[in-house]
Design a protein around this motif. Structure first.
Motif, PDB file in Angstrom:
ATOM      1  N   UNK A 175       2.979   5.579  -7.390  1.00 50.36           N
ATOM      2  CA  UNK A 175       1.795   5.950  -6.619  1.00 50.36           C
ATOM      3  C   UNK A 175       0.515   5.797  -7.419  1.00 50.36           C
ATOM      4  N   UNK A 176       0.632   5.579  -8.717  1.00 50.66           N
ATOM      5  CA  UNK A 176      -0.554   5.404  -9.566  1.00 50.66           C
ATOM      6  C   UNK A 176      -0.879   3.930  -9.815  1.00 50.66           C
ATOM      7  N   UNK A 177       0.032   3.045  -9.461  1.00 53.44           N
ATOM      8  CA  UNK A 177      -0.144   1.621  -9.709  1.00 53.44           C
ATOM      9  C   UNK A 177      -1.207   1.031  -8.784  1.00 53.44           C
ATOM     10  N   UNK A 178      -2.072   0.213  -9.331  1.00 52.50           N
ATOM     11  CA  UNK A 178      -3.014  -0.572  -8.523  1.00 52.50           C
ATOM     12  C   UNK A 178      -2.337  -1.892  -8.184  1.00 52.50           C
ATOM     13  N   UNK A 179      -2.257  -2.203  -6.901  1.00 54.76           N
ATOM     14  CA  UNK A 179      -1.719  -3.491  -6.473  1.00 54.76           C
ATOM     15  C   UNK A 179      -2.843  -4.318  -5.874  1.00 54.76           C
ATOM     16  N   UNK A 190       0.834  -1.205   0.000  1.00 53.25           N
ATOM     17  CA  UNK A 190       0.000   0.000   0.000  1.00 53.25           C
ATOM     18  C   UNK A 190       0.867   1.254   0.000  1.00 53.25           C
ATOM     19  N   UNK A 191       0.326   2.334  -0.571  1.00 51.01           N
ATOM     20  CA  UNK A 191       1.030   3.610  -0.537  1.00 51.01           C
ATOM     21  C   UNK A 191       1.255   4.054   0.908  1.00 51.01           C
ATOM     22  N   UNK A 192       2.386   4.669   1.163  1.00 49.98           N
ATOM     23  CA  UNK A 192       2.713   5.115   2.516  1.00 49.98           C
ATOM     24  C   UNK A 192       1.750   6.173   3.020  1.00 49.98           C
ATOM     25  N   UNK A 216      -6.817   4.749  -9.312  1.00 52.36           N
ATOM     26  CA  UNK A 216      -5.377   4.502  -9.455  1.00 52.36           C
ATOM     27  C   UNK A 216      -4.663   4.675  -8.112  1.00 52.36           C
ATOM     28  N   UNK A 217      -3.682   3.826  -7.868  1.00 53.41           N
ATOM     29  CA  UNK A 217      -2.901   3.917  -6.644  1.00 53.41           C
ATOM     30  C   UNK A 217      -3.432   3.114  -5.481  1.00 53.41           C
ATOM     31  N   UNK A 218      -4.577   2.471  -5.677  1.00 57.90           N
ATOM     32  CA  UNK A 218      -5.203   1.706  -4.591  1.00 57.90           C
ATOM     33  C   UNK A 218      -4.502   0.363  -4.398  1.00 57.90           C
TER      34      UNK A 218
END
Length: 321
Positions: free
Chosen positions: A284-288, A124-126, A212-214
């Motif tokens: 930060x735009x990548x969906x993981x 996850x994004x910080x 995006x970024x989720x």
């Protein structure tokens, strides 16, 4: 042989200990120091129950064993006990002698929550601030408590097939000092992290529900036919899992693999991120997306940890076996 009854687990096993055990065994799996045995899961033709075995061997942790149990859908209504019932058995890898029998019900809930929590830590994004919950049953409360420890979340949003159950997760949010809002599925676009924990056989979370970024943790699909998210979402995301063989056969990826929107070689074991052999999130735009199918080694890792704690605290029951 050591016995740790179900009644003792709550006073022994912490979320932190479960997290550490699961993170370590995922790393061992990716480095090929641990492997899972084939899963057996069958409808027994009685009480509408599903029963099965998950096992494996962790050479790094010298843990060998299996979890036996399953799902009895009428337990709560007819017997006043939870529907999921399981017991973990541990064996000496050097001799095959039975070492321990451990109550597995609470451990299963803790290890499942730990798995999604590990994925949040590493993917996850910080700066994640809003967490979305899809599902509000018994396991969802464990998921949310564990997840809230991984980021400085500021709000919880939730959706459930049965809205009357949403107070279950609302209470967890309030206890953590966070506001809670019941939302429609399209509002999951507001979330930075989404945990899906349902037993559905049709998707609820669609690709256009996710910004995006989720980071998404899909934790409910562990059987052929189950599905929580649209296959097209996996095609948009960078996909990670606990074990690839389970992900493509009984996990969330089974559907994307079947319709050709995802290839097996596009799925990465999360242990590779833990070990540092895969970079994890790249922007930060990548969906993981983490496909948490639930592997036997998770159960063995937390059971082994709880046995050590029981021995250290002098409450383990020892029998000659």
């Amino acid at each position: 042989m050591i016995i740790v009854p179900e009644r003792e687990i709550a006073d022994l096993m912490t979320r932190e200990a479960a997290f550490d055990a699961v993170e370590q065994v995922f790393a061992s799996m990716a480095s090929r120091d641990a492997y899972n045995f084939p899963v057996v899961r069958e409808a027994i033709g009685h009480a509408d129950a599903l029963y099965g075995f998950k096992g494996g061997f962790d050479r790094a942790g010298m843990t060998l064993g299996l979890k036996a149990g399953g799902y009895w859908p009428n337990n709560l209504e007819q017997h006043g006990i939870i529907n999921h019932q399981s017991t973990v058995f541990l064996f000496d890898p050097d001799t095959g002698k039975a070492n321990a029998m451990v109550g597995g019900n609470l451990l299963t809930a803790l290890r499942t929550a730990a798995a999604s929590s590990v994925s949040i830590k590493h993917l996850a994004r910080a700066d994640s601030k809003i967490i979305g919950m899809i599902g509000a049953g018994h396991q969802a409360t464990f998921q949310l408590r564990a997840a809230l420890e991984q980021r400085s979340f500021e709000k919880v949003i939730g959706w459930n097939y049965h809205p009357e159950m949403l107070p279950n997760i609302e209470k967890v949010a309030i206890d953590a000092g966070l506001p809670f809002e019941a939302v429609s599925l399209d509002r999951m676009q507001d979330a930075d992290v989404i945990i899906s924990i349902t037993s559905a056989f049709a998707p609820s979370l669609m690709a256009d529900h996710v910004a995006p970024g989720t980071h998404i943790a899909c934790m409910g699909t562990d059987t052929k036919g189950k599905q929580e998210v649209e296959a097209a979402l996996l095609a948009r995301a960078t996909v990670f899992t606990d074990e690839i063989a389970q992900s493509i056969s009984i996990g969330e990826a089974q559907h994307a693999i079947a319709d050709g929107t995802l290839d097996q070689d596009q799925i990465t074991e999360i242990g590779a991120v833990i070990n540092g052999t895969h970079p994890g999130r790249s922007s930060d735009q990548e969906i993981t997306l983490f496909d948490g199918t639930g592997v036997g080694l998770q159960d063995l890792a937390v059971a082994s940890a709880v046995v050590r704690l029981a021995v250290d605290k002098g409450i383990a029951i020892e029998v000659d076996f």
